[in-house]
Design a protein around this motif. Structure first.
Motif, PDB file in Angstrom:
ATOM      1  N   GLN A  19     -42.544 -27.855   7.052  1.00 16.15           N
ATOM      2  CA  GLN A  19     -42.625 -28.523   8.355  1.00 16.15           C
ATOM      3  C   GLN A  19     -42.195 -29.981   8.242  1.00 16.15           C
ATOM      4  OE1 GLN A  19     -46.649 -28.031   9.725  1.00 16.15           O
ATOM      5  NE2 GLN A  19     -46.324 -25.924  10.394  1.00 16.15           N
ATOM      6  N   VAL A  22     -38.410 -30.041   7.790  1.00 16.95           N
ATOM      7  CA  VAL A  22     -37.724 -29.694   9.040  1.00 16.95           C
ATOM      8  C   VAL A  22     -37.731 -30.892   9.991  1.00 16.95           C
ATOM      9  CG1 VAL A  22     -37.855 -28.250  11.114  1.00 16.95           C
ATOM     10  CG2 VAL A  22     -38.019 -27.198   8.862  1.00 16.95           C
ATOM     11  N   ILE A  25     -35.086 -33.205   8.710  1.00 14.47           N
ATOM     12  CA  ILE A  25     -33.761 -32.641   8.987  1.00 14.47           C
ATOM     13  C   ILE A  25     -33.413 -32.836  10.458  1.00 14.47           C
ATOM     14  CG2 ILE A  25     -32.445 -30.483   9.109  1.00 14.47           C
ATOM     15  CD1 ILE A  25     -34.109 -29.602   6.597  1.00 14.47           C
ATOM     16  N   LYS A  26     -34.390 -32.663  11.317  1.00 14.38           N
ATOM     17  CA  LYS A  26     -34.174 -32.839  12.757  1.00 14.38           C
ATOM     18  C   LYS A  26     -33.693 -34.254  13.054  1.00 14.38           C
ATOM     19  CE  LYS A  26     -36.614 -32.027  17.083  1.00 14.38           C
ATOM     20  NZ  LYS A  26     -37.897 -31.602  17.679  1.00 14.38           N
ATOM     21  N   ARG A  43     -31.438 -26.028  18.407  1.00 15.43           N
ATOM     22  CA  ARG A  43     -31.742 -26.452  17.042  1.00 15.43           C
ATOM     23  C   ARG A  43     -30.650 -25.979  16.090  1.00 15.43           C
ATOM     24  NH1 ARG A  43     -37.500 -24.545  15.351  1.00 15.43           N
ATOM     25  NH2 ARG A  43     -36.429 -24.895  13.426  1.00 15.43           N
ATOM     26  N   TYR A  79     -34.866 -24.704   9.930  1.00 15.65           N
ATOM     27  CA  TYR A  79     -34.439 -25.568  11.030  1.00 15.65           C
ATOM     28  C   TYR A  79     -33.473 -24.838  11.961  1.00 15.65           C
ATOM     29  CZ  TYR A  79     -32.288 -29.386  13.595  1.00 15.65           C
ATOM     30  OH  TYR A  79     -31.801 -30.184  14.597  1.00 15.65           O
TER      31      TYR A  79
END
Length: 142
Positions: A19, A22, A25-26, A43, A79
Motif C-alpha cells: 500500500q 502504491v 507510485i501514484k 489508474r 497499481y
C-alpha cells in the motif's frame, strides 16, 4: 520509494508495504503529462520511462538480487500497470525473467476465491492391482 523500502520495519506486513509503495507510485505517475491534463484517467497510467526509472532506482539502491525488487514489481502491478510493461522493463534492467514474471503474474491483489474442496482419499481395495505389492491378480489363488 527508496525511502519506503529502506525504512520499512522488519515486522511490516506485505500488504502494508505494498500500500505504501502504491501510494508512492501514484505520486510518481501523476507527474505524467497526460495525467496532469486529464485527472479522470484510470489508474496505472505511467509512462514506460517512469516504470523504467522506478525499477532502475530500486536496483541501484538495493541490487538486482534484492527481495525489494520483486516487492516493487508486485506494487507496480497492484497499481495497475500492465504486467508485460513491468516484465519488459525489469528484464531490460537486468532482472531475471522468472522473477519478473512471478512478481507480476498475480496482477493486482484481489480477494482470494474459496479454496477447492478436497475429496476424501479412499483406500485401494486388495487385488485391484496397479499399486505394486498389494494382493494383485497374479497373487490371487485362481
Amino acid at each position: 520509494m527508496i525511502s519506503i523500502l529502506s525504512n520499512a520495519p522488519i515486522n511490516v506486513s506485505p500488504e502494508q508495504l505494498q500500500q505504501d509503495l502504491v501510494a508512492a507510485i501514484k505520486i510518481i505517475c501523476k507527474n505524467n503529462i497526460k495525467n496532469q491534463l486529464d485527472k479522470t484517467l484510470p489508474r496505472g497510467n505511467c509512462s514506460n520511462a517512469q516504470v523504467d526509472q522506478m525499477i532502475t532506482a530500486v536496483i541501484a539502491a538495493f541490487g538486482v538480487d534484492s527481495p525489494m525488487v520483486p516487492t516493487l514489481l508486485a506494487a507496480l502491478s497492484a497499481y495497475g500497470i500492465d504486467s508485460d510493461t513491468i516484465t519488459l522493463a525489469a528484464i531490460n534492467a537486468g532482472i531475471d525473467a522468472t522473477i519478473a514474471s512471478q512478481a507480476t503474474a498475480a496482477g493486482p491483489i484481489q480477494a482470494q476465491p474459496n479454496p477447492p474442496i478436497s475429496l476424501p482419499v479412499l483406500p485401494t481395495p486388495p487385488g485391484s492391482g496397479g499399486t505394486g505389492g498389494d494382493a494383485g491378480i497374479s497373487e490371487v489363488g485362481n
